[in-house]
Design an enzyme around this catalytic site. Structure first.
Site, mmCIF file in Angstrom:
data_model
loop_
_atom_site.group_PDB
_atom_site.id
_atom_site.type_symbol
_atom_site.label_atom_id
_atom_site.label_comp_id
_atom_site.label_asym_id
_atom_site.label_seq_id
_atom_site.Cartn_x
_atom_site.Cartn_y
_atom_site.Cartn_z
ATOM 1 N N HIS A 56 5.210 3.110 -2.773
ATOM 2 C CA HIS A 56 6.027 2.443 -1.750
ATOM 3 C C HIS A 56 7.510 2.500 -2.097
ATOM 4 C CE1 HIS A 56 2.192 0.989 -0.455
ATOM 5 N NE2 HIS A 56 2.022 0.238 -1.514
ATOM 6 N N HIS A 215 -0.692 1.726 3.150
ATOM 7 C CA HIS A 215 -1.577 2.324 2.154
ATOM 8 C C HIS A 215 -2.402 3.453 2.734
ATOM 9 C CE1 HIS A 215 -0.797 -1.739 0.615
ATOM 10 N NE2 HIS A 215 -0.791 -1.150 -0.554
#
Ligand SMILES: Nc1ncnc2c1ncn2[C@@H]1O[C@H](COP(=O)(O)OP(=O)(O)O)[C@@H](O)[C@H]1O
Ligand SMILES: Nc1ncnc2c1ncn2[C@@H]1O[C@H](COP(=O)(O)OP(=O)(O)O)[C@@H](O)[C@H]1O
Ligand SMILES: [Mg+2]
Ligand SMILES: [Mg+2]
Ligand SMILES: [Mg+2]
Ligand SMILES: [Mg+2]
Lengths: 328, 208, 328, 208
Positions: A56, A215
């Site tokens: 991320h 995700h």
């Protein structure tokens, strides 16, 4: 799988090595995979610890520094870090004023941080970020995911901690920010988890996923590819219908998922801003760029935060991290 | 009686299954999650095997404490705390003994399940590892109390775990990442229930 | 083609609209597609004007602001802006101390800036950036492309102009930076020009292009996909053999091409830094991220700049732009 | 004599060819450039057509000044200044007249070519638009001086432009973006030479 990596199993460790070299002002604990502020622990300051799966970036390691996080724990790609890391991070930033854990609402993250909090002596408060309106909220489910609001929260709460506010106040502020933030995301393409070696899902050339997390989970629905204007509507509408954003100044954050270039993100921001204006929302501050990404996924998310004078002042306060920097 | 050695064999057998099924577990997790369950479990069980290679244990409690801690410290994600807690509670229930009779084994497994429930608050039908483990332990208890041998009871448990795993397919997920998909989670097998069925199958092969 | 756009023909105009909304501190001339510093022209300061095809964001518009550019002209995607834009930009930043045109060495850019310089009354100096070692230098060809050094040059020269240095000095400094900067890039994937609608070139899953520019031109050679470590060697080696970087402090810039996530760029930086250390190069400053991009191309480039005390001080000086910001 | 109207027809015909060949020009530019030559030329010639629609011109000089300025102001890239200069110089050479005899036309075209050379410094064999335009004008001059009709001379020029365009295929580029490819530029047809061949072909169709 086409990536600038050596070996899927060593991606996180090697990226941390590069990050440590590129940012000598930070201190990286390679064994525990923790990025620390260079001067941690800061005496008398509430320590802010976050962390989560890698993939991320710049979140969270890139948000470590004066005015934001004191430490970030890096898990495997898309996998929550383990309690040992959080324990070491918490101890490493404990300046005597307690530590706030900033946790995104994923079962794994919540459980691992919970176990860590049970294991340390330090006074720990926890805020769980759950701002994703793509997911229906319910007591009987895992609840909403934590997404874009996390970035805004880490900045704002980081500024409050830097001012010397006490733990209870910092934790309340964090909850307030979470209560007032909402996000919605979409993907044009899947990401590819290095260890998996292939895209998490197949998405034909003429389709996209709406209501995606960070995700590579499939989204809530798959719809035909649409122009930016319609994509903006699909993201803004559910956010606006979840919370009233018309009666306070708003921070508007258009986030890139990793592979969408800035050209497109600015274009999206133009569409989002136009919709907000039409809806009577006053944007006081904005942030546009890839800040909470999903590896090499193409797509974007929109986060709105209902601010107030205190939140705006904290947003504007100096911050000095690899990922966000101003006034310092 | 189940010896320490058999318990170690169980863990090694589970590790081998996980390694073998790694890509399959990740494929299941790709459909309704984040494509890491195979990697997570393989990383954790490889660390467990390394610990078993490096060290011997003089009690069931010590063995499973090590196993649980190793998983907690190496897996992360949801499965780390869940499997970690399962084995930690198993060890605590078993205690400082060097072998387990069938009842003690069943009790330790039940304690493990309760640990999973305490951590993750899964309920029946939420489409999680609970849906494989819980029916397996019910079948184990039922078989044992009807006088079956441990071998037969574990075989029944494994069959129940497989059935529980299969039963997750039509479920709408209410816990874990799959829950974010809402209706779209229906029609896919839960990865955690799948790895749990491997755990019970390994027990049936090694502990009987 | 999967992009967050409405219509291939309006991408640049719409992205500028979003950029203007996201950055009220800048002034955007939508008709001429120019991003201006909000306070341009700054009296007595040399004005810095750059520009080029769009698709390289944040360059150049994202580098407009105090301490860097005064104005940037946005062309169509990968197409040099037209002289009218450069004329308007030059006039708009003319604070009486002359204007420097920062031009990347592409035939189109050079010719259009040349025509603009002929059309204005303002005193104009021009620096042409040509730092790409992938291209053989020769008097009889178009010469080397301008790539990564442009970013470092705009920062450093921007700081010098901000200090009030006169045009001749600023222009000399710009040439000095260009003389001391070298770059080399590679691509894992092609980019897709919106108006073309499909990838500029096909690149099989197991191959990559070495010696790529920033316009989706095919590179110098196509080789089998390799680990990051070997890619780093293929980029660093030609840079080091083109210029001596061992006898001065170096600014090392690992740039992302647009679709390569930060995780991979930090990993690459680790590899590059290791090679430099082995070669006896002392890295004094670094920059890692997507700063001079090629739409949605995956890949990276490495730029080294042989610095000195003056250049380092100018690098460290405050800068306040959407794309680069510190000390302000 | 070539009238102002015929010259306007030439420009419109060229615009139509470019629009029709837009994707083909971009495909050529994808192979050895940056995939925009079709879009560039189409944008510029659409603006020229809009100017022709909006306005009438009372001299060849005024017409081509407008055409050149329009291209310079709307195309950008390499082709904007090059084609812009070509037409600007054409207009200057033609001057404030309302028609051109064949010699004046050939001279104006030659002035245009010289403008291209002044801007871009292409040499024969560099794999640019020069390699189509230069042989075309040589053929035009040769035909005219051997007493051919304008129609025949322009047909010869168009044939030479096509041959020049085709001859760019084996060339190693030394100017423009294709030069960055070095050896890899060999084997591809130059996009600018291709659009220039369209320009000469349009002349052969409309000016004769
Ligand atoms: N709250 C929960 N209770 C029980 N099991 C859960 C819970 N949440 C997730 N799981 C199990 O964990 C599995 C996913 O594990 P894994 O993919 O390793 O972790 P993560 O979801 O963090 O990526 C799911 O398939 C499910 O069986
Ligand atoms: N120096 C030059 N002299 C003459 N023609 C050139 C020169 N450089 C480029 N060209 C021509 O311009 C064409 C490319 O035009 P275009 O693709 O529109 O511009 P750009 O190269 O800026 O993308 C080439 O195919 C070539 O024929
Ligand atoms: Mg995970
Ligand atoms: Mg998972
Ligand atoms: Mg171009
Ligand atoms: Mg081109």
């Amino acid at each position: 799988m086409k990536k600038l990596i050596n070996d899927p199993d060593s991606v996180v460790a090697e990226a941390l090595r590069g990050m440590a070299l590129a940012h000598p002002e930070l201190r990286v604990d390679h064994e525990n995979r923790i990025v620390f502020r260079g001067d941690a622990p800061v005496r008398g300051k509430v320590g802010l610890v976050s962390g989560g799966g890698s993939g991320h970036e710049p979140m969270h390691g890139g948000f470590v520094g004066p005015g934001m996080l004191d430490a970030a724990c890096a898990g495997e790609v898309f996998t929550s870090p383990v309690p040992d890391q959080m324990v070491a991070a918490t101890q490493g930033v404990d300046g005597g004023a307690g530590v706030l854990h900033i946790v995104k609402n994923y079962t794994g993250d919540v459980m691992n941080f919970e176990m860590a909090a049970e294991l340390v002596e330090t006074e720990v408060a926890t805020v769980v970020v759950d701002d994703d309106v793509a997911v229906q909220d319910s007591l009987y489910t895992a609840g909403r995911r934590g997404v874009g609001t996390t970035v805004l929260l880490e900045k704002i709460v980081g500024a409050a901690a830097e001012q010397g506010r006490p733990l209870a106040e910092v934790a309340d502020l964090a909850r307030k920010v979470n209560d007032r933030g909402r996000s919605m995301g979409m993907a044009l393409t899947s990401c590819t988890v290095p260890a998996a070696g292939q895209p998490t899902f197949d998405l034909p050339e003429d389709e996209m996923e709406i209501g995606i997390g960070i995700h590579g989970e499939p989204g809530r629905r798959r719809v035909p590819l649409a122009p930016a204007r319609e994509i903006a509507e699909m993201l803004v509408e559910p956010v606006l219908s979840d919370l009233d954003f018309t009666s306070a100044p708003v921070i508007c954050f258009v986030n890139g998922m990793g592979a969408s270039p800035l050209l497109e993100l600015y274009l999206m921001y133009g569409e989002v801003a136009a919709l907000l204006e039409k809806a009577g929302v006053r944007v006081a501050r904005s942030l546009v760029g890839p800040y909470i990404t999903s590896l090499d996924m193409a797509g974007c998310s929109v986060t709105l935060l209902r601010a107030d004078d205190d939140l705006l002042a904290l947003w504007d306060a100096p911050v000095r991290t690899p990922g966000l920097r101003w006034g310092a | 009686m189940t010896s320490l050695d058999s318990l170690v064999s169980w863990l090694r057998a589970f590790a081998a299954s996980v390694e073998e099924q790694k890509d399959a577990l990740t494929a299941l997790d790709s459909a309704i999650g984040d494509a890491d369950h195979g990697a997570n479990m393989a990383r954790g069980m490889a660390a467990v095997v390394a610990a078993l290679d490096a060290q011997s244990f003089d009690s069931v409690g010590a063995l499973f404490k090590k196993v649980g801690m190793t998983l907690v410290s190496t897996v992360g994600g949801a499965s780390g705390p869940l499997y970690g807690t399962l084995f930690l509670r198993f060890g605590t229930s078993a205690g400082e003994v060097s072998e387990l009779d069938p009842q003690a084994l069943a009790k330790a497994l039940r304690a493990g399940l309760e640990g999973v429930v305490a951590r993750g608050r899964p309920e029946a039908g939420d489409k999680t590892m609970f849906d494989a483990l819980s029916p397996a332990l019910d079948a184990l208890d039922a078989a044992l109390s009807s006088g079956a041998s441990l071998a037969d009871a574990l075989t029944a448990a494994s069959r129940a775990a497989d059935a529980g795993r299969d039963a997750t397919v039509p479920m709408l997920a209410r816990k874990g990442r799959a829950s974010y998909l809402g209706e779209r989670s229906v029609g896919h097998q839960d990865p955690g229930a799948t790895s749990t069925a491997l755990l019970v199958a390994a027990a049936a092969r090694t502990l009987a």
